[in-house]
Scaffold this motif. Structure first.
Motif, PDB file in Angstrom:
ATOM      1  N   GLU A   1      37.696  42.250  38.379  1.00 22.41           N
ATOM      2  CA  GLU A   1      36.693  41.194  38.481  1.00 22.41           C
ATOM      3  C   GLU A   1      36.956  40.336  39.705  1.00 22.41           C
ATOM      4  N   LEU A   2      35.889  39.840  40.275  1.00 20.77           N
ATOM      5  CA  LEU A   2      35.972  38.865  41.353  1.00 20.77           C
ATOM      6  C   LEU A   2      35.645  37.521  40.718  1.00 20.77           C
ATOM      7  N   ILE A   3      36.588  36.583  40.771  1.00 24.06           N
ATOM      8  CA  ILE A   3      36.359  35.277  40.143  1.00 24.06           C
ATOM      9  C   ILE A   3      36.468  34.174  41.195  1.00 24.06           C
TER      10      ILE A   3
ATOM     11  N   LEU B   1      29.133  44.906  45.045  1.00 24.72           N
ATOM     12  CA  LEU B   1      28.744  46.139  44.361  1.00 24.72           C
ATOM     13  C   LEU B   1      29.979  46.981  44.058  1.00 24.72           C
ATOM     14  N   LEU B   2      30.903  47.037  44.987  1.00 24.18           N
ATOM     15  CA  LEU B   2      32.142  47.778  44.799  1.00 24.18           C
ATOM     16  C   LEU B   2      32.927  47.224  43.609  1.00 24.18           C
ATOM     17  N   VAL B   3      33.005  45.916  43.520  1.00 24.11           N
ATOM     18  CA  VAL B   3      33.744  45.272  42.431  1.00 24.11           C
ATOM     19  C   VAL B   3      33.046  45.494  41.098  1.00 24.11           C
ATOM     20  N   GLU B   4      31.725  45.427  41.065  1.00 22.85           N
ATOM     21  CA  GLU B   4      30.974  45.607  39.821  1.00 22.85           C
ATOM     22  C   GLU B   4      31.128  47.012  39.247  1.00 22.85           C
ATOM     23  N   GLN B   5      31.509  47.976  40.076  1.00 23.53           N
ATOM     24  CA  GLN B   5      31.604  49.363  39.634  1.00 23.53           C
ATOM     25  C   GLN B   5      33.019  49.771  39.234  1.00 23.53           C
ATOM     26  N   ASN B   6      33.890  48.808  38.969  1.00 25.96           N
ATOM     27  CA  ASN B   6      35.257  49.138  38.559  1.00 25.96           C
ATOM     28  C   ASN B   6      35.716  48.182  37.471  1.00 25.96           C
TER      29      ASN B   6
ATOM     30  N   LEU C   1      39.405  35.101  43.804  1.00 30.07           N
ATOM     31  CA  LEU C   1      40.473  36.028  43.454  1.00 30.07           C
ATOM     32  C   LEU C   1      39.900  37.338  42.944  1.00 30.07           C
ATOM     33  N   LEU C   2      40.609  38.410  43.227  1.00 30.55           N
ATOM     34  CA  LEU C   2      40.328  39.715  42.639  1.00 30.55           C
ATOM     35  C   LEU C   2      41.365  39.893  41.541  1.00 30.55           C
TER      36      LEU C   2
END
Length: 188
Positions: free
Chosen positions: A117-119, A109-114, A39-40
């Motif tokens: 969270e990606l779980i 990388l895209l998720v880590e910069q905002n 999930l995002l």
């Protein structure tokens, strides 16, 4: 977590009702097992309490905008939104609150910069109840009658008090507010 299956069951009325009012219906709990899913989400990251503290995480317009901007699609045939109540010590107490949707492949990388969270949810065994009707803030709501923990216990399921979640399968704001929500609690 196939939304099409839930909608088919509800549209064909192939469920057992345990309680209904003039504008709502609550179904008999059933056991559902799920594979791992990604999930995002927006996440409180720190424990919060039920109530006002949840409000910033319930508006998902920024998450949808981020997904549109980066061409991230909600996984096919999944709920429109999912709310996760990850209890820290006990049900109804402090929790890590997360809201979002199921997604497939995403650039990490895209998720880590905002701020999202990606779980990864592990495989789950849940007691599942369908609620068809108005939300708590709407007229004629039966939300307060769901009593998920009590209904699960009456059906012989033991709540682990680890996870409570709401899967929003259909919104009906332009109709009679016959929203379709699946209420689930983790069981042993």
């Amino acid at each position: 977590m196939k939304t099409s299956k839930v909608l088919r069951i509800v549209d064909q009325k192939s469920y057992d009702i345990v309680e209904e009012g003039n504008k709502y219906a609550i179904t008999q709990p059933i056991i559902k097992s799920y594979d791992s899913v990604q999930l995002l989400v927006k996440s409180s990251r720190q424990p919060i309490n039920l109530g006002e503290e949840m409000m910033p995480y319930m508006d998902l317009s920024d998450l949808r905008e981020f997904m549109d901007q980066h061409q991230i699609a909600r996984a096919e045939d999944t709920p429109l939104e999912i709310y996760l109540y990850n209890w820290v010590a006990e049900a109804q107490g402090p929790m890590i609150f997360q809201t979002g949707c199921v997604v497939d492949e995403i650039d990490l990388l895209l998720v880590e910069q905002n701020q999202f969270e990606l779980i990864q949810l592990p495989p789950l065994k849940m007691s599942s109840i369908f609620y068809i009707g108005p939300f708590p803030y709407q007229e004629h709501s039966g939300w307060g009658q769901i009593n998920w923990e009590q209904r699960a216990a009456e059906a012989g399921y033991e709540y682990t008090a680890v996870l409570y979640r709401e899967l929003y399968h259909r919104y009906d704001f332009d109709g009679d507010n016959q929203h379709i929500t699946e209420i689930e609690i983790s069981i042993r």
